[in-house]
Design an enzyme around this catalytic site. Structure first.
Site, PDB file in Angstrom:
ATOM      1  N   GLU A 229       0.878  -1.165   0.000  1.00  0.00           N
ATOM      2  CA  GLU A 229       0.000   0.000   0.000  1.00  0.00           C
ATOM      3  C   GLU A 229       0.919   1.219   0.000  1.00  0.00           C
ATOM      4  OE1 GLU A 229      -1.328   2.986   0.574  1.00  0.00           O
ATOM      5  OE2 GLU A 229      -2.462   2.676   2.422  1.00  0.00           O
TER       6      GLU A 229
ATOM      7  N   GLU B 125       3.597   9.715  -1.939  1.00  0.00           N
ATOM      8  CA  GLU B 125       4.052   9.165  -0.658  1.00  0.00           C
ATOM      9  C   GLU B 125       5.551   8.888  -0.679  1.00  0.00           C
ATOM     10  OE1 GLU B 125       2.802   8.277   3.227  1.00  0.00           O
ATOM     11  OE2 GLU B 125       1.612   8.960   1.536  1.00  0.00           O
TER      12      GLU B 125
END
Length: 328
Positions: A115, A124
């Site tokens: 993830e 991210e």
């Protein structure tokens, strides 16, 4: 953590609260559970990159994996080990406390799950280690979850952003805060769980920025900036004060996850790129938008963005320029 800092403390993802928030996000976690259930075959060897609490590793074990290597660089690896034992899969889930760029596995794997998604996918900063792990450890013909991730943009009205900027420009407490305003409109805003934009907040049709194919993207491409220009067709006569940025992920065949305006709320909340002031829109107007995101050191990403109204020059925004001025 998206906006980089030079000397980060213990990483954010070592905090239990962060993992509790993700686990309690049913939209996110159920989508990954369904994807894992659909692709894991009995006897598969699975690698979980950035395993965190180990919940995806436990899903893989429950789906029939013979062995799962749960690699987590922060101290939350201790929690992953405890939860694997509590759920009776400690003999299947091997938690490895370390950086996936450095660890040695005893074998190659049939499936990699991670993830790695930020508010609009790559922001991210986790794509590079995932692709490096793929190149090193995934068997030929192996499976990646997610399979592909597309970044999207649209013009929106973000009420919270508007109220914040208006407050700062209004000389609160009798103080002039123009410097803070300039920083605010040049920094990507991540709302977290406390707000979500609805379909009614969107002022244009979505424009596709880029698609990251986890099977095909090279490590060199993952390390390079992602950038794109897109056209945004205005829906009606109102104002917009930001670009909404979000991802749509193809996790596995027939299983997807999207976190844009109007989608079910998730822990990602909404990601918005502010404009300096609200812009007036008219139906069928076409606005150009440009977004660029590049890996940063030691962690995170730097993002720049711009819009161009019909017949006007680009309005430019750049996180890195603002923060470099502060560091200087």
């Amino acid at each position: 953590m998206r906006t980089p800092i030079r000397n980060p403390p213990d990483p954010m993802y070592a905090e239990i609260a962060v993992h509790r928030t993700m686990i309690c996000d049913r939209v996110r976690t159920e989508a990954f559970r369904r994807a894992i259930d659909s692709v894991v075959r009995p006897g598969d060897i699975v690698l979980d990159v950035g395993a965190g609490s180990g919940i995806l590793s436990m899903f893989a074990a429950r789906a029939g994996a013979a062995r799962v290597y749960a690699v987590e660089r922060t101290t939350v690896a201790v929690l992953a080990q405890e939860l694997a034992a509590a759920n009776g899969v400690a003999e299947i889930v091997q938690v490895i406390h370390g950086d996936v760029m450095d660890v040695e596995l005893p074998e190659r794997v049939d499936l990699i799950v991670s993830e790695w998604l930020g508010g609009f996918g790559i922001d991210e900063g986790m794509l590079v280690p995932v692709i490096a792990a793929r190149d090193r450890w995934l068997k030929p013909g192996g499976v990646m979850v997610p399979r592909s991730v597309t970044a999207w943009a649209a013009l929106v009205h973000d009420r919270y952003l508007g109220e914040t900027v208006e407050f700062l420009r209004d000389n609160p407490y009798g103080l002039r805060l123009e410097g803070l305003v300039e920083m605010t409109v040049n920094e990507i805003s991540y709302s977290g769980t406390f707000r979500h934009l609805t379909a009614g907040d969107r002022r244009s049709e979505p424009g596709r920025l880029w698609t990251t194919d986890a099977d095909l993207i090279s490590l060199e491409q993952a390390q390079a900036p992602h950038e794109a220009e897109t056209l945004l067709q205005v829906r009606d006569h109102r104002t917009a004060n930001a670009l909404a940025l979000w991802f749509g992920a193809d996790l596995a065949p027939g299983i997807s996850l999207s976190v844009g305006p109007g989608d079910p709320p998730t822990h990602w909340g909404m990601t918005t790129a502010p404009l300096r002031s609200p812009v007036e829109l008219t139906p069928d107007m076409v606005v150009r938008a440009r977004v660029r995101t590049a890996p940063a050191r030691p962690v995170g990403t730097w993002t720049s963005w711009a819009i161009a109204m019909p017949g006007a020059d680009w309005e430019e925004h750049d996180e890195q320029l603002v923060w470099e001025e502060i560091d200087d």
